[in-house]
Design an enzyme around this catalytic site. Structure first.
Site, PDB file in Angstrom:
ATOM      1  N   HIS A  53       0.877  -1.454  -0.023  1.00 51.50           N
ATOM      2  CA  HIS A  53       0.240  -0.049  -0.013  1.00 51.50           C
ATOM      3  C   HIS A  53       0.835   1.285  -0.192  1.00 51.50           C
ATOM      4  O   HIS A  53       0.555   2.429   0.086  1.00 51.50           O
ATOM      5  CB  HIS A  53      -0.855   0.212   0.560  1.00 51.50           C
ATOM      6  CG  HIS A  53      -0.405   0.363   2.724  1.00 51.50           C
ATOM      7  ND1 HIS A  53       0.143  -0.850   3.479  1.00 51.50           N
ATOM      8  CD2 HIS A  53       0.131   1.441   2.920  1.00 51.50           C
ATOM      9  CE1 HIS A  53       0.075   0.215   4.512  1.00 51.50           C
ATOM     10  NE2 HIS A  53       0.295   1.162   4.299  1.00 51.50           N
TER      11      HIS A  53
ATOM     12  N   ASP B   3      -0.188  -7.488   1.490  1.00 44.34           N
ATOM     13  CA  ASP B   3       0.403  -6.125   1.257  1.00 44.34           C
ATOM     14  C   ASP B   3       1.911  -6.478   1.684  1.00 44.34           C
ATOM     15  O   ASP B   3       2.542  -6.214   3.172  1.00 44.34           O
ATOM     16  CB  ASP B   3      -0.054  -5.361   2.702  1.00 44.34           C
ATOM     17  CG  ASP B   3      -0.350  -3.677   3.008  1.00 44.34           C
ATOM     18  OD1 ASP B   3       0.826  -3.039   1.236  1.00 44.34           O
ATOM     19  OD2 ASP B   3      -0.086  -3.181   3.793  1.00 44.34           O
TER      20      ASP B   3
ATOM     21  N   SER C 118       3.924   2.535   8.375  1.00 45.41           N
ATOM     22  CA  SER C 118       4.016   1.537   7.387  1.00 45.41           C
ATOM     23  C   SER C 118       4.552   1.217   6.860  1.00 45.41           C
ATOM     24  O   SER C 118       5.616   1.250   6.135  1.00 45.41           O
ATOM     25  CB  SER C 118       2.367   2.204   6.662  1.00 45.41           C
ATOM     26  OG  SER C 118       1.383   2.338   7.495  1.00 45.41           O
TER      27      SER C 118
END
Length: 214
Positions: A27, A72, A169
């Site tokens: 992402h 992911d 992230s």
């Protein structure tokens, strides 16, 4: 670890896995051309320059699904090579395919420049130790929200307390210098009954090898 920068600004973390490759969350890079991205490595500071690397290849997992966060994971190949083995630039080990080395309750370490408990983005790299959570608790906590698949796991405290957060992230969750997780998603940060969810790297070891020959 490295700072993955989009249009010059820190966006995510990334982990060096060889002299040319890093791994991050899909992402963080989905839909981004290589020209928009830059890796800054070799510094513990958010803004003080280290070594900047432009990218040759940007690879998001072909089965990544944005709304559900499954698969992911992504890979970045730099132009040139890292000089590994320095105090601030070195690679992290990868787990074997389908082998989870950190038992439930074991503490793993996450690092990043994400939002902290004071609601600021820190200048210096932060670390936090988080226990690997029981899968049943993790699945129950997110029931009716987003399914926690077998390619994910949770780490943290069910009552909240500590967590990774925005702009962490893509960064590492490591155990015994092995990359067991990649910061992926969660509901808020450090909220009760919403622990951080991580990409289970052991499920993607063969996928990583297919592209990197590592």
């Amino acid at each position: 670890m490295c700072s993955l920068r989009v249009s010059g600004e820190h966006r995510c973390g990334a982990s060096i896995i060889s002299s040319q490759w890093v791994v991050t969350s899909a992402h963080c890079i989905y839909g981004q051309p290589a020209a928009n991205l830059l890796l800054r490595c070799g510094t513990l500071s958010r803004e003080v320059p280290g070594y900047d690397f432009h990218l040759e290849l940007v690879i998001s997992h072909e089965n990544y699904t944005a709304p559900m966060h499954d698969n992911d994971i992504g890979l970045l190949q730099i132009i040139g090579e890292f000089e590994l083995g320095t105090p601030t630039i070195d690679k992290i080990n990868l787990p074997n395919q389908d082998i989870d080395i950190a038992p439930v309750g074991a503490f793993a370490t996450a690092t990043g420049w994400g939002l902290n408990a004071s609601q600021i983005y820190p200048e210096h790299l932060q670390t936090v130790d988080l226990p690997v959570m029981d899968r049943d608790i993790c699945v129950h906590d997110y029931e009716g929200w987003v399914p926690v698949t077998d390619k994910m796991f949770c780490a943290g405290y069910d009552q909240g307390q500590k967590d990774t957060c925005d702009e962490d992230s893509g960064g590492p969750l490591k155990y015994n210098n092995t990359l067991i997780g990649i910061v992926s998603w969660g509901q808020g940060c450090a909220l009760p009954h919403y622990p951080g969810v991580y990409t289970r790297v052991s499920k993607f070891r063969n996928w990583i090898g297919k592209y990197t020959q590592i």
